[in-house]
Design a protein around this motif. Structure first.
Motif, mmCIF file in Angstrom:
data_model
loop_
_atom_site.group_PDB
_atom_site.id
_atom_site.type_symbol
_atom_site.label_atom_id
_atom_site.label_comp_id
_atom_site.label_asym_id
_atom_site.label_seq_id
_atom_site.Cartn_x
_atom_site.Cartn_y
_atom_site.Cartn_z
ATOM 1 N N LEU A 622 -2.638 -9.440 23.384
ATOM 2 C CA LEU A 622 -1.113 -10.411 22.727
ATOM 3 C C LEU A 622 -0.549 -10.465 23.771
ATOM 4 C CD1 LEU A 622 -0.541 -12.883 21.091
ATOM 5 C CD2 LEU A 622 0.321 -10.999 19.510
ATOM 6 N N VAL A 623 0.196 -9.926 24.125
ATOM 7 C CA VAL A 623 1.155 -9.104 24.533
ATOM 8 C C VAL A 623 1.287 -10.184 26.179
ATOM 9 C CG1 VAL A 623 2.815 -7.835 25.825
ATOM 10 C CG2 VAL A 623 2.353 -6.937 23.535
ATOM 11 N N ASP A 624 -0.361 -9.284 26.710
ATOM 12 C CA ASP A 624 -0.285 -9.945 28.191
ATOM 13 C C ASP A 624 -0.469 -12.070 27.985
ATOM 14 O OD1 ASP A 624 -1.078 -7.700 29.021
ATOM 15 O OD2 ASP A 624 -2.863 -7.942 28.154
ATOM 16 N N ILE A 625 -0.526 -12.430 26.997
ATOM 17 C CA ILE A 625 -1.175 -13.527 26.534
ATOM 18 C C ILE A 625 0.635 -13.901 26.546
ATOM 19 C CG2 ILE A 625 -1.194 -15.776 25.271
ATOM 20 C CD1 ILE A 625 -3.745 -14.096 24.032
ATOM 21 N N LEU A 626 1.929 -13.426 25.316
ATOM 22 C CA LEU A 626 2.829 -13.925 25.093
ATOM 23 C C LEU A 626 3.871 -14.070 26.596
ATOM 24 C CD1 LEU A 626 3.663 -12.208 22.120
ATOM 25 C CD2 LEU A 626 3.203 -14.344 22.367
ATOM 26 N N MET A 627 3.923 -12.987 27.486
ATOM 27 C CA MET A 627 3.813 -12.252 29.495
ATOM 28 C C MET A 627 3.801 -13.434 30.051
ATOM 29 S SD MET A 627 3.794 -8.375 29.735
ATOM 30 C CE MET A 627 4.259 -8.418 30.705
ATOM 31 N N ARG A 628 2.295 -14.357 29.542
ATOM 32 C CA ARG A 628 2.436 -16.282 30.182
ATOM 33 C C ARG A 628 3.148 -16.458 30.075
ATOM 34 N NH1 ARG A 628 -2.650 -13.140 30.539
ATOM 35 N NH2 ARG A 628 -3.506 -14.320 28.808
ATOM 36 N N HIS A 629 3.430 -16.686 28.922
ATOM 37 C CA HIS A 629 4.327 -17.922 28.417
ATOM 38 C C HIS A 629 6.710 -17.982 27.608
ATOM 39 C CE1 HIS A 629 1.191 -20.514 26.448
ATOM 40 N NE2 HIS A 629 0.688 -19.147 26.522
ATOM 41 N N SER A 630 6.214 -18.258 29.179
ATOM 42 C CA SER A 630 8.211 -17.760 29.322
ATOM 43 C C SER A 630 9.259 -18.796 28.726
ATOM 44 C CB SER A 630 8.325 -17.801 30.815
ATOM 45 O OG SER A 630 8.183 -19.640 31.385
ATOM 46 N N ASP A 631 8.199 -19.625 28.125
ATOM 47 C CA ASP A 631 8.739 -20.630 26.821
ATOM 48 C C ASP A 631 8.861 -20.187 25.654
ATOM 49 O OD1 ASP A 631 6.143 -20.670 27.012
ATOM 50 O OD2 ASP A 631 6.055 -23.267 26.098
ATOM 51 N N LEU A 632 8.193 -19.031 25.133
ATOM 52 C CA LEU A 632 9.010 -18.715 23.555
ATOM 53 C C LEU A 632 10.437 -17.963 23.539
ATOM 54 C CD1 LEU A 632 5.284 -16.770 23.785
ATOM 55 C CD2 LEU A 632 5.896 -19.662 23.062
ATOM 56 N N ASN A 633 10.609 -18.258 22.650
ATOM 57 C CA ASN A 633 12.119 -17.803 22.478
ATOM 58 C C ASN A 633 11.600 -16.198 21.738
ATOM 59 O OD1 ASN A 633 14.206 -17.323 20.882
ATOM 60 N ND2 ASN A 633 14.208 -18.502 19.446
ATOM 61 N N PRO A 634 12.154 -15.139 22.161
ATOM 62 C CA PRO A 634 11.301 -13.855 21.867
ATOM 63 C C PRO A 634 11.872 -14.067 20.819
ATOM 64 C CG PRO A 634 12.035 -13.856 24.126
ATOM 65 C CD PRO A 634 12.059 -15.775 23.942
ATOM 66 N N ARG A 635 13.405 -14.404 20.452
ATOM 67 C CA ARG A 635 14.157 -14.078 18.472
ATOM 68 C C ARG A 635 13.072 -13.452 17.699
ATOM 69 N NH1 ARG A 635 19.270 -14.284 16.525
ATOM 70 N NH2 ARG A 635 20.161 -13.932 18.212
ATOM 71 N N LYS A 636 12.511 -15.101 17.795
ATOM 72 C CA LYS A 636 11.332 -15.185 16.783
ATOM 73 C C LYS A 636 9.915 -14.552 16.822
ATOM 74 C CE LYS A 636 12.329 -20.306 16.490
ATOM 75 N NZ LYS A 636 12.163 -21.289 16.561
ATOM 76 N N LEU A 637 9.822 -13.804 17.985
ATOM 77 C CA LEU A 637 8.369 -12.583 18.001
ATOM 78 C C LEU A 637 9.467 -11.327 17.111
ATOM 79 C CD1 LEU A 637 6.967 -13.640 20.831
ATOM 80 C CD2 LEU A 637 6.504 -14.237 18.762
ATOM 81 N N ILE A 638 10.635 -11.115 17.209
ATOM 82 C CA ILE A 638 11.339 -9.615 17.071
ATOM 83 C C ILE A 638 10.321 -9.402 15.028
ATOM 84 C CG2 ILE A 638 13.474 -8.755 15.893
ATOM 85 C CD1 ILE A 638 14.709 -10.473 17.688
ATOM 86 N N PRO A 639 10.784 -10.320 14.730
ATOM 87 C CA PRO A 639 9.568 -10.148 13.205
ATOM 88 C C PRO A 639 8.133 -9.004 13.177
ATOM 89 C CG PRO A 639 11.057 -11.789 12.586
ATOM 90 C CD PRO A 639 10.635 -11.513 13.980
ATOM 91 N N ALA A 640 7.228 -9.838 14.107
ATOM 92 C CA ALA A 640 6.234 -9.481 14.763
ATOM 93 C C ALA A 640 6.542 -7.864 15.773
ATOM 94 C CB ALA A 640 5.627 -9.969 15.093
ATOM 95 N N LEU A 641 7.318 -7.773 16.256
ATOM 96 C CA LEU A 641 7.717 -6.763 16.972
ATOM 97 C C LEU A 641 8.356 -5.653 16.596
ATOM 98 C CD1 LEU A 641 8.980 -8.424 20.463
ATOM 99 C CD2 LEU A 641 7.070 -7.512 19.650
ATOM 100 N N LEU A 642 8.655 -5.340 15.061
ATOM 101 C CA LEU A 642 9.297 -4.892 14.318
ATOM 102 C C LEU A 642 7.974 -4.221 14.188
ATOM 103 C CD1 LEU A 642 12.824 -5.717 13.553
ATOM 104 C CD2 LEU A 642 12.330 -4.026 14.754
ATOM 105 N N ASN A 643 7.274 -4.724 12.775
ATOM 106 C CA ASN A 643 6.091 -4.908 11.851
ATOM 107 C C ASN A 643 4.974 -3.852 12.893
ATOM 108 O OD1 ASN A 643 4.461 -4.952 9.645
ATOM 109 N ND2 ASN A 643 3.357 -5.930 10.753
ATOM 110 N N TYR A 644 4.770 -4.343 14.089
ATOM 111 C CA TYR A 644 3.523 -3.271 15.032
ATOM 112 C C TYR A 644 4.362 -2.539 14.930
ATOM 113 C CZ TYR A 644 2.201 -1.285 19.555
ATOM 114 O OH TYR A 644 1.873 -0.936 20.364
#
Length: 969
Positions: A622-644
């Motif tokens: 998933l992180v490999d995919i996310l790193m290919r999308h520079s248009d994402l807002n990382p702030r909105k991914l924080i809950p998923a990162l903290l849960n992980y």
């Protein structure tokens, strides 16, 4: 078959209404020549838009119909009195070669590029009746051609034009066949398509028609000898014979012209139609040249049809009375679809498919006689000649009614091919569908009905009443493809119905396989599975093609009501409903498929929605995919990162949350404090005792003017998770060194506190000493006996500490005798420092005395100004106004001249200050002090000896104000 009053529910009147053109198919028009002809026509030929006329005077007129004004007037080598009248002319289809025969048996050859007919001496005395031209024309020569004579002989001749006087035109002449019953009335040669040396020869007399098919010979050199002899000697012809008539009747062989589009009327390029005129009537059929077989000739004749003379009605005079006897047919022609007959002065056109007469028109007046009927094989034009008139039989849209005939004969495929307008095609489709329904061929009827205008309800109910769900499905598939895009409602309704039918069919097949019920005869489970796969594939193709015509909610409801998950997925994939597809795979723990769907997404919401569950199971991918999308807002991914990050068993080096956050910070240059705070939280909350990753991050941030993380938040996290080093680093980065040392000492981190104590700049020695004293106090307090060694070690680590600074920290009972030597050394050091200060003070006093002496000497400096001394700038007497003299170089300048030069050579700041002082003095300000400052700026140095003179090197030797002529040589 004649057209019946109705064809499968379509009346003949309706069919007549569907005819597009109102122009007649055939029309006979008189041709008006652009010149007058005083003699009668005795023969004529037309080929490749070239018209050749033979006159009774022996003249031959060659007219190019593309440019009728261009006429070749040709005369025979001898007068008609010597060779007789021209009897016949024979022109090859390319209009390159012309053979002329006279009543006395003389024959001549004329090439298209020549105007001089050549005598064919070897054919002298041969009364030519017909010629079969070589099918390989056009060529420079005629190559091998067959000549039919009035005596029943068939000759093969090779004619090659020559300019040599003694050379004959004919390379050879050979009699290859002989018939005893009289003249050869027709000859035709065609190449058999599958054999280069295969030939089909049709030969006719008044009573017999011969069909030869076989191989011809191959002489060593072209034109060296006969090639048809072998064919006539070896092959046995198929013969069609009719009884002879009591009186002579016309006989002729006609062949259809070249089809305009390269294909014959029946759609086969290897077929050409023929017609043979005999006493009985006209025999016509197809000449098949696709393959040679022993029964080919018999098959040709068996499949041919006879148009008897009696089928053509007799001529009616003006009073409506018919002639008591039927005159024979005088001539025939073949068009692509019709047979043209000339009899009783009229042209009759008969449709060959159903023998219906479509045209019957009187052309010649009583007393006029037919000379010949001709067709242009290449250009599909048709001509009628009398001795004085020329008529063209104009053909317009000859195939316009072919579809009707095919429809009446129930040849629906051909009828559809020749139907032109949508109404005609619809009539064919409707009739075809009705016919197939009667034959119980429902699937075929469905495809046809789908393209017709037959009532939708009627067709659908027909299939439903017969229980033909497969036919209904095919009908709906065909019908939806015929609706225009603007018919939105119809397309949606039919497409939705098709979804329901597909689901019912799939359920039926699944039930058959699952329950293993008794199958119908001739089927088995494997076949049912194959059919299931085929229906699924058909459904996928359907939704891919008509996905825009399906209402999303309705389609989901229909498929869900049947419990067809696989089809739900197929539909969702077709409409690119990635939300459904991704949810489908995630619910089934199919992570690879889920990632495949996510890789194709460009919608950020998809990543935000499913990142939590995917981070839990496939974080690395998933992180490999996310790193290919520079248009994402990382702030909105924080809950998923903290849960992980709650899974503490993952080593920090493999922590994918930290990896992605570092990517955002280092690669995407994120400045969002939430991202930085989250990374600190990941580092701080990890159970690993090492703080290297967190310290490395904090160190990198300390290089910024202002850290991008929340220092209060970071400090609280570090304290909460006992990250002392990191907390101390945060204090240090804030400049709170005292708090940092106190925190380190509170947690007994002596080395950490020592490193912080050295961080203040060396200019702030008081702070450094205070910090080191705090550290020393902590260290000394941890020793039970107040170790002297510890105090001495700290003295060495910091150059600011002295033994006297550490003594107060020792307990009262410590005896200082143990470090008396160190105290003495410290006192000696102080003594040396005092002595050094005394030396410095003596040196300073001596320097001051030297300066006073220099000042006194300066007061005695002077310069002598002679009465005739001049200003070094303006060259006027120096004593005329206020001036400056530099004693060191004896240069003198007026005050204003010197000031002007200084202004020109000074910088912007100095110039500005000089002008400011001048303005202030002019206004009457504090004149004395400002005048001294102005003098100091202006007379700072001599302009001829100082920096100003050096800067003049860049100035040109001759200025713009100088006269260039003064420097002329």
């Amino acid at each position: 078959m004649a057209l019946e009053p109705t064809v499968e529910g379509i009346s003949s009147m309706d069919l007549q209404d569907l005819t597009e053109s109102s122009l007649p198919i055939f029309k006979v028009e008189r041709v008006q020549l652009q010149f007058s002809v005083s003699s009668d026509f005795v023969a004529a030929q037309v080929a490749n838009n070239v018209l050749i006329l033979a006159l009774s005077t022996g003249r031959i007129l060659r007219i190019d119909l593309d440019s009728p004004g261009d006429i070749d007037d040709i005369d025979l080598p001898k007068r008609p009195q010597d060779v007789g009248l021209i009897r016949h002319m024979f022109l090859d289809p390319s209009a390159s070669h012309l053979i002329i025969t006279t009543t006395s048996g003389e024959n001549y050859y004329l090439h298209t590029q020549s105007r001089q007919p050549k005598v064919l001496s070897r054919l002298k005395g041969v009364r030519i009746e017909t010629i079969a031209w070589n099918p390989s024309l056009p060529t420079a020569s005629t190559r091998e051609i067959l000549v039919g004579a009035t005596d029943g002989n068939v000759y093969e001749v090779y004619i090659e034009p020559s300019n040599e006087f003694y050379r004959r035109e004919e390379k050879y002449l050979k009699a290859v066949y002989k018939l005893p019953e009289g003249p050869i009335t027709g000859l035709w040669v065609e190449v058999i398509s599958d054999k280069p040396d295969g030939r089909l020869v049709v030969l006719s007399t008044a009573t017999r028609l011969f069909h030869f098919a076989g191989r011809v010979g191959r002489p060593g050199q072209e034109g060296a000898g006969s090639i048809f002899s072998k064919l006539f000697e070896i092959e046995t012809p198929a013969i069609h014979e009719v009884a002879p008539d009591s009186k002579p009747v016309p006989s002729a062989l006609a062949v259809s012209p070249d089809p305009p589009n390269g294909f014959s009327a029946e759609g086969d390029e290897s077929e050409r139609s023929y017609a043979w005129l005999s006493a009985q009537g006209v025999l016509y059929g197809k000449l098949r040249t696709s393959a040679a077989s022993p029964s080919q000739g018999s098959s040709t004749f068996n499949n041919s049809r006879m148009l008897y003379r009696q089928k053509i009605p007799a001529f009616e005079n003006a009073s409506g009375r018919k002639k008591p006897t039927l005159d024979p047919i005088a001539g025939i022609l073949l068009t692509q679809w019709h047979l043209l007959s000339f009899l009783e002065g009229r042209i009759v056109a008969t449709q060959r498919l159903d023998e219906k007469i479509v045209y019957d028109q009187v052309v010649l007046e009583p007393g006029e006689k037919l000379l010949c009927l001709l067709s242009d094989q290449k250009k599909n034009t048709f001509w009628l000649f009398t001795t004085q008139e020329i008529y063209e039989i104009v053909v317009t849209e000859e195939d316009r009614d072919v579809w009707k005939v095919m429809l009446a004969a129930q040849k629906f495929d051909r009828a559809s091919r020749y139907a032109r307008s949508p109404a005609q095609k619809d009539a064919v489709a409707t009739a075809s569908g009705d016919y197939l329904i009667k034959k119980q061929q429902f699937l075929q009827a469905a495809s046809v009905y789908g393209k017709s205008s037959r009532s939708f309800e009627q067709v659908a109910l027909t299939f439903i009443d017969h229980g033909e769900q497969d036919a209904l499905r095919r009908y709906l598939l065909t019908k939806v493809s015929t609706y225009k895009k603007t018919h939105v409602m119809q397309r949606i309704m039919v497409a939705s119905w098709l979804v329901e039918i597909f689901m019912s069919k799939l359920n039926t097949l699944d039930d058959t396989i699952t329950t293993k019920a008794q199958l119908t005869e001739g089927t088995n489970t494997a076949e049912t599975r194959d059919e299931l796969g085929a229906i699924r594939k058909e459904f996928q193709e359907f939704v891919n093609k008509y996905k825009t015509d399906l209402d999303r909610k309705t389609t989901y409801d229909i498929i869900s009501s049947h419990g067809r998950e696989q089809e739900l997925l197929a539909y969702a994939t077709a409409i690119d409903d990635s939300n459904f597809v991704l949810s489908y795979w995630i619910q089934r723990d199919r992570w690879e498929e889920s990632l495949d769907v996510l890789r194709k997404q460009n919608e950020p919401e998809m990543f935000y929605r499913y990142s939590s569950v995917l981070m839990t199971h496939v974080a690395t991918d998933l992180v490999d995919i996310l790193m290919r999308h520079s248009d994402l807002n990382p702030r909105k991914l924080i809950p998923a990162l903290l849960n992980y990050n709650q899974d503490g068993s993952i080593p920090l080096s493999k922590n994918q949350a930290a990896r992605y956050l570092n990517f955002c910070i280092n690669q995407l240059q994120s400045t969002d404090p939430a991202i930085h705070n989250t990374l600190i939280s990941v580092y701080a909350s990890h159970p690993s005792p090492s703080e290297s990753a967190l310290i490395s991050y904090l160190s990198a941030q300390s290089l910024n003017a202002k850290p991008l993380y929340d220092t209060d938040f970071a400090f609280r996290l570090c304290i909460q998770h006992s990250r002392v080093q990191s907390a101390v680093h945060i204090y240090s980065s804030m400049g709170e060194f005292s708090s940092a040392v106190d925190l380190a000492l509170k947690h007994n981190e002596i080395d950490l506190a020592s490193s912080v104590a050295d961080r203040p700049t060396h200019t702030d020695t008081a702070l450094r000493k205070r910090l080191w004293l705090a550290v020393a106090k902590k260290v000394i307090s941890q020793q039970d006996t107040g170790s002297i060694k510890t105090a001495l070690d700290f003295m060495k680590r910091c150059d600011l500490l002295r033994i006297e600074d550490l003594i107060p920290f020792f307990p009262d009972f410590v005896v200082i005798d143990d470090f008396k030597e160190e105290i003495c050394l410290a006192l000696e050091s102080y003594s040396r420092s005092i002595a050094a200060l005394d030396s410095e003070m003596d040196a300073s006093t001596a320097t001051a005395e030297s300066i006073k002496k220099d000042i006194k000497r300066l007061d005695g400096r002077y310069a002598i100004v002679e009465p005739g001394e001049r200003c070094r700038v303006c060259q006027l007497p120096l004593l005329s106004r206020q001036f400056f003299v530099f004693p060191s170089c004896q240069h003198g300048f007026h005050s204003d001249c010197l000031g002007r030069k200084v202004l020109e050579g000074s910088g912007r700041t100095v110039r500005g200050r000089i002008r400011e002082l001048q303005a202030s003095i002019a206004r009457g300000g504090r004149r004395e002090r400002e005048a001294r400052e102005l003098d100091a700026l202006v007379a700072q140095q001599c302009i001829l000896c100082g920096d100003y003179a050096i800067k003049q090197i860049e100035e040109p030797f001759v200025s713009e104000a100088d006269d260039n002529d003064e420097w002329a040589i």
